[in-house]
Write an enzyme that holds these catalytic residues in place. Structure first.
Site, mmCIF file in Angstrom:
data_model
loop_
_atom_site.group_PDB
_atom_site.id
_atom_site.type_symbol
_atom_site.label_atom_id
_atom_site.label_comp_id
_atom_site.label_asym_id
_atom_site.label_seq_id
_atom_site.Cartn_x
_atom_site.Cartn_y
_atom_site.Cartn_z
ATOM 1 N N GLY A 11 -11.954 -4.009 2.612
ATOM 2 C CA GLY A 11 -13.767 -4.533 2.891
ATOM 3 C C GLY A 11 -14.661 -4.056 2.145
ATOM 4 O O GLY A 11 -15.527 -3.203 3.009
ATOM 5 N N ASP A 54 -11.933 -6.232 -1.457
ATOM 6 C CA ASP A 54 -12.642 -7.017 -2.165
ATOM 7 C C ASP A 54 -13.935 -6.809 -1.662
ATOM 8 O O ASP A 54 -13.980 -6.061 -0.416
ATOM 9 C CB ASP A 54 -11.874 -8.217 -0.707
ATOM 10 C CG ASP A 54 -11.892 -8.360 0.492
ATOM 11 O OD1 ASP A 54 -12.749 -7.893 1.521
ATOM 12 O OD2 ASP A 54 -10.651 -6.977 0.540
ATOM 13 N N MET A 90 -9.066 -3.248 9.429
ATOM 14 C CA MET A 90 -8.516 -3.265 10.543
ATOM 15 C C MET A 90 -7.619 -2.605 11.291
ATOM 16 O O MET A 90 -6.991 -3.071 12.900
ATOM 17 C CB MET A 90 -7.166 -4.653 10.391
ATOM 18 C CG MET A 90 -8.802 -5.737 9.697
ATOM 19 S SD MET A 90 -7.686 -7.337 9.230
ATOM 20 C CE MET A 90 -7.475 -8.033 11.085
ATOM 21 N N GLU A 105 0.960 -0.860 -0.018
ATOM 22 C CA GLU A 105 -0.083 -0.288 -0.405
ATOM 23 C C GLU A 105 0.504 1.154 -0.006
ATOM 24 O O GLU A 105 0.130 2.189 -0.234
ATOM 25 C CB GLU A 105 -0.788 -0.395 1.265
ATOM 26 C CG GLU A 105 -2.007 -1.337 1.346
ATOM 27 C CD GLU A 105 -2.521 -1.039 2.484
ATOM 28 O OE1 GLU A 105 -3.804 -1.557 2.476
ATOM 29 O OE2 GLU A 105 -2.333 -0.785 4.007
#
Ligand code: ADE
Length: 251
Positions: free
Chosen positions: A80, A218, A194, A14
């Site tokens: 996500g 995702d 997270m 990233e």
């Protein structure tokens, strides 16, 4: 200008493009993290990898605030997609952050952070607006950069930018059932990650403006682990690099 801006990502993919663009970087290790200091688009920048999860993110943010005293903190990475319509390749700019796995009930209401009287930490809106403008630029530019085959493989069509709540927890959400349960209990949540809410809480404690931008890798469903890996390897760095460069131009 004249402000030190911190850029945090969870994993190397990233941050890779941003680090490549910081030629005068200096490395310093503190708290088990490597901090790269340098210049980007005329700004003084410190970049760091937090690692994955809330504790890793919180310790990183704490060392960052203590040792480097940034005036602004930006988190850039992947997440996500939770809400319907938040698709792979879209970008979510966080307006508020909460920990979906925090539950001290019945002592405190579910999701409330004990001692804060609140379950959500807000993004700095001026910084979030800059990230939003940078994200809009990135979604128009990315399809031109990537190979047609890569785009098709990832199912990227016409990505869009969303702004809203990001939820954080110490879980990689990778089943349709868990994703649906999160959506049902937290209907405002656009995306799950997270780290963001942990960094938001530390930045709140230190009084440092914080904002986060997350590209959807995702759909937090049964295919999440496969989509996540592909996205991370093939796309994440380009998005982060483009968004951060553009954002720094706008600051
Ligand atoms: N980051 C990227 N995808 C994620 C997911 N499905 N769950 C939690 N964090 C993520």
């Amino acid at each position: 200008m004249g402000q030190r801006i911190a850029i945090i990502s969870a994993v190397h993919e990233e941050l890779a493009e941003i680090l490549q663009l910081m030629p005068d970087e200096q490395k310093r290790v503190a708290g088990g993290r490597t901090f790269w200091s340098g210049h980007l688009q005329g700004h003084e920048v410190v970049a760091v990898l937090s690692g994955i999860g809330k504790v890793a993110a919180a310790t990183t943010a704490t060392v960052l605030c203590e040792r480097f005293e940034p005036q602004q903190v930006i988190f850039t990475g992947v997440a996500g997609g939770l809400a319907l319509g938040v698709e792979v390749g879209d970008i979510v700019v966080g307006s508020a952050f909460m920990q979906h796995d925090l539950d001290a009930s019945p002592l405190f209401p579910r999701w409330e952070v004990p001692g804060y009287g609140a379950s959500r930490f807000k993004a700095d809106m001026a910084l979030a607006q800059v990230l939003h403008a940078a994200a809009r630029d990135a979604v128009t530019w990315l399809p031109k950069l990537l190979d047609e085959a890569v785009l098709r493989g990832l199912g990227l069509h016409a990505p869009s930018v969303h702004q809203g709540e990001i939820v954080t927890g110490d879980r990689f959400v990778a089943t349709a059932a868990e994703c649906a349960a999160l959506r049902a209990s937290l209907p405002e949540a656009l995306a799950v990650d997270m780290e963001s809410a942990a960094v938001a809480q530390v930045c709140h404690d230190y009084g440092v403006p914080f904002a986060a931008v997350r590209t959807i890798s995702d759909r937090a469903d049964d295919e999440a682990h496969v989509d996540f890996q592909h996205f991370l390897q093939q796309v994440a760095r380009h998005y982060s690099g483009r968004i951060v460069r553009k954002a720094l131009n706008l600051l």
